[in-house]
Design a protein around this motif. Structure first.
Motif, PDB file in Angstrom:
ATOM      1  N   GLY A  45      12.891   0.192   2.462  1.00 31.75           N
ATOM      2  CA  GLY A  45      12.123  -0.192   1.289  1.00 31.75           C
ATOM      3  C   GLY A  45      11.744   1.003   0.449  1.00 31.75           C
ATOM      4  O   GLY A  45      10.585   1.398   0.433  1.00 31.75           O
ATOM      5  N   ALA A  46      12.709   1.582  -0.233  1.00 35.96           N
ATOM      6  CA  ALA A  46      12.452   2.749  -1.069  1.00 35.96           C
ATOM      7  C   ALA A  46      11.725   2.327  -2.342  1.00 35.96           C
ATOM      8  O   ALA A  46      11.893   1.212  -2.840  1.00 35.96           O
ATOM      9  N   ASP A  47      10.950   3.244  -2.858  1.00 30.26           N
ATOM     10  CA  ASP A  47      10.236   3.041  -4.109  1.00 30.26           C
ATOM     11  C   ASP A  47      11.240   2.843  -5.240  1.00 30.26           C
ATOM     12  O   ASP A  47      12.122   3.694  -5.445  1.00 30.26           O
ATOM     13  N   PRO A  48      11.134   1.743  -5.997  1.00 27.90           N
ATOM     14  CA  PRO A  48      12.099   1.485  -7.072  1.00 27.90           C
ATOM     15  C   PRO A  48      12.161   2.594  -8.120  1.00 27.90           C
ATOM     16  O   PRO A  48      13.240   2.878  -8.651  1.00 27.90           O
ATOM     17  N   GLU A  49      11.046   3.227  -8.414  1.00 26.97           N
ATOM     18  CA  GLU A  49      11.063   4.329  -9.374  1.00 26.97           C
ATOM     19  C   GLU A  49      11.845   5.523  -8.834  1.00 26.97           C
ATOM     20  O   GLU A  49      12.572   6.177  -9.575  1.00 26.97           O
ATOM     21  N   GLN A  50      11.690   5.790  -7.543  1.00 26.70           N
ATOM     22  CA  GLN A  50      12.423   6.890  -6.924  1.00 26.70           C
ATOM     23  C   GLN A  50      13.914   6.588  -6.911  1.00 26.70           C
ATOM     24  O   GLN A  50      14.735   7.460  -7.202  1.00 26.70           O
ATOM     25  N   VAL A  51      14.259   5.352  -6.599  1.00 27.91           N
ATOM     26  CA  VAL A  51      15.671   4.948  -6.594  1.00 27.91           C
ATOM     27  C   VAL A  51      16.258   5.105  -8.001  1.00 27.91           C
ATOM     28  O   VAL A  51      17.377   5.608  -8.161  1.00 27.91           O
ATOM     29  N   ALA A  52      15.504   4.714  -9.008  1.00 26.40           N
ATOM     30  CA  ALA A  52      15.980   4.859 -10.388  1.00 26.40           C
ATOM     31  C   ALA A  52      16.183   6.337 -10.738  1.00 26.40           C
ATOM     32  O   ALA A  52      17.160   6.694 -11.411  1.00 26.40           O
ATOM     33  N   ALA A  53      15.283   7.204 -10.279  1.00 26.18           N
ATOM     34  CA  ALA A  53      15.422   8.639 -10.534  1.00 26.18           C
ATOM     35  C   ALA A  53      16.656   9.192  -9.825  1.00 26.18           C
ATOM     36  O   ALA A  53      17.392  10.017 -10.394  1.00 26.18           O
ATOM     37  N   TRP A  54      16.884   8.765  -8.593  1.00 29.07           N
ATOM     38  CA  TRP A  54      18.077   9.211  -7.862  1.00 29.07           C
ATOM     39  C   TRP A  54      19.341   8.743  -8.569  1.00 29.07           C
ATOM     40  O   TRP A  54      20.308   9.485  -8.692  1.00 29.07           O
ATOM     41  N   ARG A  55      19.321   7.498  -9.027  1.00 25.36           N
ATOM     42  CA  ARG A  55      20.492   6.950  -9.714  1.00 25.36           C
ATOM     43  C   ARG A  55      20.754   7.730 -11.016  1.00 25.36           C
ATOM     44  O   ARG A  55      21.896   8.060 -11.326  1.00 25.36           O
ATOM     45  N   ALA A  56      19.695   8.044 -11.752  1.00 25.84           N
ATOM     46  CA  ALA A  56      19.853   8.807 -12.986  1.00 25.84           C
ATOM     47  C   ALA A  56      20.406  10.205 -12.694  1.00 25.84           C
ATOM     48  O   ALA A  56      21.280  10.697 -13.415  1.00 25.84           O
ATOM     49  N   GLY A  57      19.908  10.851 -11.638  1.00 25.39           N
ATOM     50  CA  GLY A  57      20.417  12.165 -11.250  1.00 25.39           C
ATOM     51  C   GLY A  57      21.875  12.116 -10.852  1.00 25.39           C
ATOM     52  O   GLY A  57      22.676  12.986 -11.231  1.00 25.39           O
ATOM     53  N   ARG A  58      22.237  11.087 -10.099  1.00 25.48           N
ATOM     54  CA  ARG A  58      23.640  10.914  -9.693  1.00 25.48           C
ATOM     55  C   ARG A  58      24.525  10.681 -10.900  1.00 25.48           C
ATOM     56  O   ARG A  58      25.594  11.275 -11.031  1.00 25.48           O
ATOM     57  N   ASP A  59      24.080   9.820 -11.810  1.00 23.93           N
ATOM     58  CA  ASP A  59      24.871   9.520 -13.002  1.00 23.93           C
ATOM     59  C   ASP A  59      25.057  10.762 -13.873  1.00 23.93           C
ATOM     60  O   ASP A  59      26.133  10.982 -14.428  1.00 23.93           O
ATOM     61  N   GLN A  60      24.015  11.590 -13.971  1.00 29.20           N
ATOM     62  CA  GLN A  60      24.128  12.828 -14.744  1.00 29.20           C
ATOM     63  C   GLN A  60      25.147  13.773 -14.095  1.00 29.20           C
ATOM     64  O   GLN A  60      25.940  14.416 -14.779  1.00 29.20           O
ATOM     65  N   ALA A  61      25.130  13.840 -12.774  1.00 27.85           N
ATOM     66  CA  ALA A  61      26.094  14.685 -12.071  1.00 27.85           C
ATOM     67  C   ALA A  61      27.520  14.205 -12.313  1.00 27.85           C
ATOM     68  O   ALA A  61      28.431  15.016 -12.538  1.00 27.85           O
TER      69      ALA A  61
END
Length: 93
Positions: A45-61
Motif C-alpha cells: 500500500g504505497a502512498d499514491p503521491e509517492q507512486v506518482a513521483a516515482w512514475r514521473a521520475g521514471r518517465d523523465q529518465a
C-alpha cells in the motif's frame, strides 16, 4: 561497468564514446531504481503521491534516454551529471 560521472568530475569531460556510455548507464540506473519502486508499490500500500513521483521520475529518465540519442557532447555531459547526482541522492536516501 564504469562508475557514473559525478558533479565533482573536472570539465571538460569529453572522452570519445565514454560520455555517451556513462550518461546512458546513469540514466538507465535511475530508471531502473524507479521501476523497482513502482513494482514494489503494486504489492504494498504505497502512498499514491509517492507512486506518482516515482512514475514521473521514471518517465523523465525514459525521455532523457531518448534525448541522448541526438544529444551533442555538452548536453550528454549535462545529462550524465544530473543523473549521477540523482542516482547518488536516490541510493543514499
Amino acid at each position: 561497468m564504469t562508475s557514473p560521472l559525478t558533479p565533482e568530475d573536472p570539465q571538460p569531460l569529453h572522452h570519445p564514446g565514454g560520455d555517451a556510455r556513462q550518461a546512458q548507464e546513469s540514466v538507465e540506473r535511475v530508471r531502473d531504481w524507479y521501476n523497482a519502486r513502482l513494482v514494489a508499490a503494486h504489492t504494498g500500500g504505497a502512498d499514491p503521491e509517492q507512486v506518482a513521483a516515482w512514475r514521473a521520475g521514471r518517465d523523465q529518465a525514459v525521455d532523457d534516454l531518448d534525448r541522448l540519442e541526438d544529444a551533442d557532447e555538452d548536453e550528454t555531459v549535462q545529462i550524465a551529471l544530473v543523473y549521477a547526482a540523482r542516482l547518488k541522492e536516490l541510493t543514499e536516501s
